[in-house]
Design an enzyme around this catalytic site. Sequence first.
Site, mmCIF file in Angstrom:
data_model
loop_
_atom_site.group_PDB
_atom_site.id
_atom_site.type_symbol
_atom_site.label_atom_id
_atom_site.label_comp_id
_atom_site.label_asym_id
_atom_site.label_seq_id
_atom_site.Cartn_x
_atom_site.Cartn_y
_atom_site.Cartn_z
ATOM 1 N N ASP A 22 0.832 -1.197 0.000
ATOM 2 C CA ASP A 22 0.000 0.000 0.000
ATOM 3 C C ASP A 22 0.872 1.254 0.000
ATOM 4 O O ASP A 22 0.567 2.239 0.670
ATOM 5 C CB ASP A 22 -0.917 -0.020 1.236
ATOM 6 C CG ASP A 22 -2.024 1.021 1.153
ATOM 7 O OD1 ASP A 22 -2.351 1.445 0.043
ATOM 8 O OD2 ASP A 22 -2.554 1.413 2.216
ATOM 9 N N CYS B 139 -26.032 -11.416 -2.829
ATOM 10 C CA CYS B 139 -25.891 -10.633 -1.596
ATOM 11 C C CYS B 139 -25.424 -9.209 -1.892
ATOM 12 O O CYS B 139 -24.463 -8.999 -2.632
ATOM 13 C CB CYS B 139 -24.907 -11.312 -0.647
ATOM 14 S SG CYS B 139 -24.653 -10.407 0.909
ATOM 15 N N CYS C 20 -23.648 0.594 4.066
ATOM 16 C CA CYS C 20 -22.760 1.761 4.034
ATOM 17 C C CYS C 20 -23.488 2.995 4.570
ATOM 18 O O CYS C 20 -24.503 3.425 3.993
ATOM 19 C CB CYS C 20 -22.261 2.016 2.619
ATOM 20 S SG CYS C 20 -21.142 3.432 2.514
#
Length: 369
Positions: A150, A207, A214
């Site tokens: 990252d 799903c 959220c």
Amino acid sequence: MSPSQPDLNELARAIKAWGAELGFADVRITDVDLARHEAGLQAWLDAGHHGEMDYMASHGMKRARPAELVPGTVRAIVARMDYLPISGGNSTDADWRARERLRQQDPGAAVVSVYARGRDYHKVLRNRLQQLAERVRGLAGEYGFRVFTDSAPVMELPLAEKAGLGWRGKHTLLLSREAGSTFFIGEILVDLPLPIDAATGAHCGQCEACIAACPTGAILGPGRLDARRCISYLTIELKGSIPEDLRPLIGNRIYGCDDCQLVCPWNKFARRAVLPDFDERNGLGAAGLVELFGWEEEEFNRRMEGSPIRRIGHERWLRNLAVGMGNAAAAGARGDPRIVAALRARLEHPSALVREHVAWALTCHESAL
């Protein structure tokens, strides 16, 4: 050195065994052709869904071309490391999710994303990946490599998906049938033509629990994320003022957000970390808003040494906490004397950013003042 194919097969097996010894839950190998992801990346950037994360756009399509980033690259060794704290290992896998949801309902609680409560994963994974890369040198001789976690313009999730570590869920995170989504990934780009692993299929089916869960509606549809609305972006990446219309939706989440992971059925398989590095520090799994808001900059820097949280700095830490304290009013703690007193103590803070969010928070409590 140019190992023969049998030597490369042996090397690939050794890499996976060494990875397990170093604390990785899974290690896979893939080629680095990400051409099919370029159009999607460009469309996401063109839509402005990356917000203020200018680094996402600054390298153009090099993000999808690892061989341009590190010339000579032909393979990526991609590794997974689970991060659920060992210290909670006496609880069932279901308990950690229920416990986190309960804390979100506590108006005085300061909720930090589970991944960020321990040591900075960048440091942990980078160190372990570097050790793995050095072990490869011991068997293969000198070769070209570069370690990432990252930390560079690389499309890490597509590489991990291509390598077979899992599939991209509708929330865009990587999912594994064996471990849910509570893990970190890192890569070693290499110039060795190692044998590659097969990708796995997607297993989300119909799903859409993550989309519905959220809080800010940041997941626009399957695989479509507007980072500008994501609580993780708002509390970590955004440097300035949090938009007022989004503040009430953040609740008491002061650093990151786990909501889409908490409702994901696959996270009943989430695994505990094997390293103690990700155990909670500074009581961040049970801390309160007023307590953390009381930290001065020196204390924040000292306590957050070695934590991923430190990079947002004390100013944004206070900004986030002020929003959480303001939202406590609508969550059942309107006019709470401790919260109001703590906010008033920061009204004259040197930072205009902090003052703005403190003033907003106080208005949320004003009907009880």
